[in-house]
Design a protein around this motif. Sequence first.
Motif, mmCIF file in Angstrom:
data_model
loop_
_atom_site.group_PDB
_atom_site.id
_atom_site.type_symbol
_atom_site.label_atom_id
_atom_site.label_comp_id
_atom_site.label_asym_id
_atom_site.label_seq_id
_atom_site.Cartn_x
_atom_site.Cartn_y
_atom_site.Cartn_z
ATOM 1 N N ASN A 46 0.838 -1.203 0.000
ATOM 2 C CA ASN A 46 0.000 0.000 0.000
ATOM 3 C C ASN A 46 0.875 1.256 0.000
ATOM 4 O O ASN A 46 1.944 1.279 0.603
ATOM 5 N N ASP A 47 0.405 2.297 -0.694
ATOM 6 C CA ASP A 47 1.201 3.522 -0.761
ATOM 7 C C ASP A 47 0.436 4.783 -0.331
ATOM 8 O O ASP A 47 0.962 5.888 -0.418
ATOM 9 N N GLN A 48 -0.809 4.629 0.141
ATOM 10 C CA GLN A 48 -1.544 5.788 0.641
ATOM 11 C C GLN A 48 -2.490 5.359 1.764
ATOM 12 O O GLN A 48 -2.817 4.183 1.900
ATOM 13 N N ALA A 49 -2.905 6.357 2.556
ATOM 14 C CA ALA A 49 -3.782 6.073 3.694
ATOM 15 C C ALA A 49 -4.917 7.083 3.760
ATOM 16 O O ALA A 49 -4.741 8.257 3.439
ATOM 17 N N ILE A 126 2.427 7.387 2.490
ATOM 18 C CA ILE A 126 1.983 6.546 3.606
ATOM 19 C C ILE A 126 2.939 6.606 4.799
ATOM 20 O O ILE A 126 2.526 6.370 5.941
ATOM 21 N N THR A 127 4.192 6.951 4.574
ATOM 22 C CA THR A 127 5.152 7.021 5.680
ATOM 23 C C THR A 127 4.842 8.187 6.627
ATOM 24 O O THR A 127 5.347 8.231 7.746
ATOM 25 N N LYS A 128 3.988 9.125 6.169
ATOM 26 C CA LYS A 128 3.641 10.286 6.989
ATOM 27 C C LYS A 128 2.291 10.134 7.698
ATOM 28 O O LYS A 128 1.823 11.076 8.342
ATOM 29 N N ALA A 129 1.672 8.967 7.604
ATOM 30 C CA ALA A 129 0.342 8.771 8.189
ATOM 31 C C ALA A 129 0.336 9.008 9.699
ATOM 32 O O ALA A 129 -0.534 9.706 10.231
ATOM 33 N N GLY A 130 1.321 8.443 10.399
ATOM 34 C CA GLY A 130 1.393 8.641 11.849
ATOM 35 C C GLY A 130 1.619 10.093 12.202
ATOM 36 O O GLY A 130 1.012 10.615 13.148
ATOM 37 N N GLU A 131 2.474 10.746 11.442
ATOM 38 C CA GLU A 131 2.763 12.163 11.681
ATOM 39 C C GLU A 131 1.510 13.019 11.501
ATOM 40 O O GLU A 131 1.253 13.944 12.292
ATOM 41 N N ILE A 132 0.705 12.717 10.482
ATOM 42 C CA ILE A 132 -0.518 13.484 10.217
ATOM 43 C C ILE A 132 -1.525 13.306 11.347
ATOM 44 O O ILE A 132 -2.204 14.265 11.751
ATOM 45 N N ILE A 133 -1.625 12.113 11.885
ATOM 46 C CA ILE A 133 -2.513 11.883 13.032
ATOM 47 C C ILE A 133 -2.062 12.739 14.215
ATOM 48 O O ILE A 133 -2.866 13.394 14.887
ATOM 49 N N ASP A 134 -0.757 12.734 14.470
ATOM 50 C CA ASP A 134 -0.209 13.528 15.579
ATOM 51 C C ASP A 134 -0.514 15.012 15.407
ATOM 52 O O ASP A 134 -0.919 15.699 16.352
ATOM 53 N N VAL A 135 -0.295 15.507 14.195
ATOM 54 C CA VAL A 135 -0.517 16.925 13.907
ATOM 55 C C VAL A 135 -1.975 17.310 14.168
ATOM 56 O O VAL A 135 -2.258 18.339 14.795
ATOM 57 N N SER A 216 5.104 9.725 19.239
ATOM 58 C CA SER A 216 4.752 9.615 17.825
ATOM 59 C C SER A 216 3.887 8.376 17.590
ATOM 60 O O SER A 216 4.107 7.319 18.187
ATOM 61 N N THR A 217 2.890 8.504 16.722
ATOM 62 C CA THR A 217 1.974 7.398 16.433
ATOM 63 C C THR A 217 2.550 6.506 15.335
ATOM 64 O O THR A 217 2.713 6.946 14.201
ATOM 65 N N PRO A 218 2.879 5.236 15.657
ATOM 66 C CA PRO A 218 3.414 4.334 14.631
ATOM 67 C C PRO A 218 2.276 3.688 13.845
ATOM 68 O O PRO A 218 1.276 3.252 14.413
ATOM 69 N N VAL A 219 2.417 3.615 12.529
ATOM 70 C CA VAL A 219 1.421 2.930 11.695
ATOM 71 C C VAL A 219 2.158 2.057 10.679
ATOM 72 O O VAL A 219 3.264 2.381 10.254
ATOM 73 N N GLN A 220 1.527 0.944 10.307
ATOM 74 C CA GLN A 220 2.091 0.033 9.318
ATOM 75 C C GLN A 220 1.085 -0.139 8.181
ATOM 76 O O GLN A 220 -0.037 -0.574 8.407
ATOM 77 N N GLY A 221 1.499 0.204 6.958
ATOM 78 C CA GLY A 221 0.583 0.168 5.824
ATOM 79 C C GLY A 221 0.217 -1.217 5.325
ATOM 80 O O GLY A 221 -0.896 -1.450 4.876
ATOM 81 N N GLY A 222 1.174 -2.158 5.398
ATOM 82 C CA GLY A 222 0.901 -3.512 4.927
ATOM 83 C C GLY A 222 0.667 -3.587 3.420
ATOM 84 O O GLY A 222 1.019 -2.685 2.667
ATOM 85 N N LYS A 223 0.042 -4.685 2.994
ATOM 86 C CA LYS A 223 -0.205 -4.916 1.579
ATOM 87 C C LYS A 223 -1.693 -5.059 1.278
ATOM 88 O O LYS A 223 -2.486 -5.372 2.154
ATOM 89 N N SER A 224 -2.033 -4.823 0.009
ATOM 90 C CA SER A 224 -3.386 -5.068 -0.485
ATOM 91 C C SER A 224 -3.329 -6.179 -1.520
ATOM 92 O O SER A 224 -2.285 -6.415 -2.148
ATOM 93 N N CYS A 225 -4.444 -6.852 -1.702
ATOM 94 C CA CYS A 225 -4.541 -7.921 -2.685
ATOM 95 C C CYS A 225 -5.422 -7.457 -3.843
ATOM 96 O O CYS A 225 -6.584 -7.111 -3.652
#
Length: 237
Positions: A46-49, A126-135, A216-225
């Motif tokens: 996955n590349d977006q959240a 997607i690497t900024k998802a946790g940061e956006i939640i924090d903000v 900081s809020t950690p998030v893991q995007g994982g994969k989609s099928c």
Amino acid sequence: MKKSVIITSVFLSCITAFSSCVVKEKKMEKVRTVTVTGTGEVFVQNDQAAISLSVVTKNNDVKIAASENASKMTKVLDSLYEAGIAKEDISTSNYRIFQDSKYVNGNTVYGQYNVSNNINILVKDITKAGEIIDVAVKAGANQFSSINYSISSTEEYEKQARILAVKNAQATANTLATSSGAVLGKVIEISENGGSSGPLNSNVVSAKLYDYEAASTPVQGGKSCVTVTVYATYELE
């Protein structure tokens, strides 16, 4: 002379009748077929959240509750813009005003007014998802609904899954044919049930964020099928 004409007429009638019989015989012939389903799957990072969160305010005066909510949401939006989220990637999904109530001795007793403004945020990195939640939380968001991951573009992966689905259908049809003593022939008909994609794990959370810490809020995007299904009919020889 008359007799000759009659014989010729009877002969032609016989030819016509014979032709008719041959045509009917061909219509009765049946082509043996086998129909199968084929599925192709491609696993993609996955590349977006998509993040869903809210600003919730309460007050005995509905005007004050609404005003406080508007002020806090404005701060949340401004902080998201500063963090690099484009305006077109933020949308309001729900806005509610309701009053608390409860029954006391058979009577309805009304309490505070609740104002809830929910927004959806598309995070393309997607690497900024946790940061956006924090903000958002530090700026005033106090209710978190969900985070869902996806692939920004699925076209190329659908093509790959489609090829795999056709190969899978052909392999299944060949197994059925050879197992029954037949030989798999040409494909007569093939159709697709459409492509679909989704995360391997559901990432839906509901929580109120009143006592939020600075960690900081950690998030893991994982994969989609990405999945494609085809239906194919093959001739049996």
